[in-house]
Design a protein around this motif. Sequence first.
Motif, PDB file in Angstrom:
ATOM      1  N   LEU A   1      -0.897  41.491  32.580  1.00 29.88           N
ATOM      2  CA  LEU A   1      -0.182  41.935  33.773  1.00 29.88           C
ATOM      3  C   LEU A   1      -1.039  42.859  34.626  1.00 29.88           C
ATOM      4  O   LEU A   1      -0.960  42.838  35.857  1.00 29.88           O
TER       5      LEU A   1
ATOM      6  N   SER B   1       2.925  39.422  45.034  1.00 31.84           N
ATOM      7  CA  SER B   1       1.616  38.786  45.247  1.00 31.84           C
ATOM      8  C   SER B   1       1.760  37.342  45.709  1.00 31.84           C
ATOM      9  O   SER B   1       1.115  36.921  46.681  1.00 31.84           O
TER      10      SER B   1
ATOM     11  N   PRO C   1       5.793  47.365  39.990  1.00 33.02           N
ATOM     12  CA  PRO C   1       4.685  48.316  39.892  1.00 33.02           C
ATOM     13  C   PRO C   1       4.229  48.846  41.244  1.00 33.02           C
ATOM     14  O   PRO C   1       3.774  49.982  41.346  1.00 33.02           O
TER      15      PRO C   1
ATOM     16  N   ASP D   1      -2.098  42.149  38.524  1.00 31.89           N
ATOM     17  CA  ASP D   1      -1.346  42.947  39.481  1.00 31.89           C
ATOM     18  C   ASP D   1      -2.089  43.069  40.806  1.00 31.89           C
ATOM     19  O   ASP D   1      -3.287  43.379  40.841  1.00 31.89           O
TER      20      ASP D   1
ATOM     21  N   LYS E   1       3.482  52.294  33.723  1.00 30.46           N
ATOM     22  CA  LYS E   1       4.307  51.127  34.008  1.00 30.46           C
ATOM     23  C   LYS E   1       4.421  50.205  32.807  1.00 30.46           C
ATOM     24  O   LYS E   1       5.500  49.661  32.524  1.00 30.46           O
TER      25      LYS E   1
ATOM     26  N   THR F   1      -0.514  47.297  43.126  1.00 30.92           N
ATOM     27  CA  THR F   1      -1.044  48.622  42.786  1.00 30.92           C
ATOM     28  C   THR F   1      -2.472  48.828  43.291  1.00 30.92           C
ATOM     29  O   THR F   1      -2.736  49.824  43.986  1.00 30.92           O
TER      30      THR F   1
ATOM     31  N   PHE G   1      -0.735  51.883  35.840  1.00 30.54           N
ATOM     32  CA  PHE G   1      -0.668  50.849  34.815  1.00 30.54           C
ATOM     33  C   PHE G   1      -0.200  51.425  33.473  1.00 30.54           C
ATOM     34  O   PHE G   1       0.616  50.821  32.763  1.00 30.54           O
TER      35      PHE G   1
END
Length: 553
Positions: A215, A494, A114, A219, A158, A222, A155
């Motif tokens: 998700l 992350s 993403p 995230d 994606k 993003t 989002f």
Amino acid sequence: MALARLRRRLDFWGGATLVIAVILAVLLILPILRVLLLSFVDADTGGFTLGNYVEVFTRNYYVNGLKNTLFVGLMGTLGACLLGIPLAFFTARFHIRGRAWISTLAILVLVAPPFIGAYAWIMMLGSNGFITNFLESLGISIPTIYGAHGIILVFTLKFFPFVFLMTQTALNAVNKSFEDAAENLGCTPWQRFRQITLPLVFPAISTGAIICFVLAIADFGTPAILGRGFRTLSTIAFAAYRSELGGLPTMAVTVSIIMMAISMLALLAQRRILARRRYASSLTNLPVRQKLTGWRNVAVHLSCHATVLIAMLPTLVVVYTSFLKTNGPVFVGGYGLESYARIWRTAPEAITNSFVFSIAAVILITVFSALISYIIVRRETAASGAFDFLMMVPYLVPGVVMAIGFVTTFRSGVFSGFSVGALLILLYFIRRLPYGVRSTTSSLRQIKPSMEEAAVNLGAPPLMAFLKVTVPLIVPGLVVGSLMGFITAINELSGTLIIYSSGTITMPVQIYLAVLDGEFGLAAALSTLLLLCTGACVYVVFRFADNRESTFV
């Protein structure tokens, strides 16, 4: 004789069960418990306190982050449903040319990182994006991509394939008699869809929506790239961890626990809603696709293809940008391979690390997926049920949470001997292990245990019977699960950002840092390489998977 063989069988699988239990306890349960316990620790005194949670729920900085997280998560999920449900209905109910192509593009959108999509939208709709500049030349002023609306857009585009693929599968299994009866009673197409079809596929829609929501709130890339002051819990947790380096990351883990709690509450809410009603229908009289004509045919085809092409647009922009001629970080017009040449000069270590860490994690995933799947499917014990349940946990725990748990657990005390590279490999392994287990379990359930029992009865030790009989039969499931683990591991951002050091930088981290530094050519070339690896894995999964759509969800 038979008793001796039984004893050997129990000894082998008993030992395997014990080893797996220890690994899951150390790599999964212990880090999560460590994070949970640290959230009740006073950073100054080291004593027990509820002050961390009080601060999170009373201080505007954290409250706004919580509101922002829920807002973009819910709106992104709503957007995914608004795109995914109509696309699923059109492709399941009508003859759409290029239907397989639509599903393939949706899957490619699904597996692309993403944060790459976020970076590509900056190239298009950022302050100096080519779409922004083009519209300004026409006298049209539009807001830039930065902020909540940009995050929601990314989002939506994606995550909609989750809703699309799961709803499409459910629509293909609906008993047509229900819809025919509603039509005979005079219901309009919209009434039939809203009152009959939608409730029947609601479990699939809600499952896809929950995946999107979990998700979205987890995230990091993003909102970190597009936020520009719009903070979510994931970016706040990362910032808190960086500010608390050298001390106890109490606020970082408190925010992380709240993120995990939101995910679990969302899952529990969905299960509670589904438990109130029955949604079953017999798998007979399945629907037949209709052929549209006239303007309806054109409109439906345009809608389906436009949806997936717009979702693929960021990927196409990244690939195109990687071939633009550059002079350092500046695009100078024309085409060239300068960005790729810079990769080999400035980022070879990131490429090597990404492949080494991901392949090492995949080897572990392959081995333990086979063992855990066998225990879950073939051995009806308390341990097998516990393993099956624990395989759901990594889906619900954000990468930031697991990474902080790893740092606080394995950087001090009894487990302090791990290197940074080893921690990254173990993090990728435990976070992506469920992909391998779910895929292998699905394959193993289709194999009768009589073949393994015959091998044992003929004198083969349990391990030999497992290796010679069972493993060859579940190779497709192992390959699919391992490749899915590789795709997600090599794209991990992350968790890597929390743990990595200068010598263990990976491609996603290098791309993230390049975007922050304005090195868009370098970021595009690295992103293209990452997308190429992902696409190659997807192709192999297509060759091995019986149902490619269900494999990816």
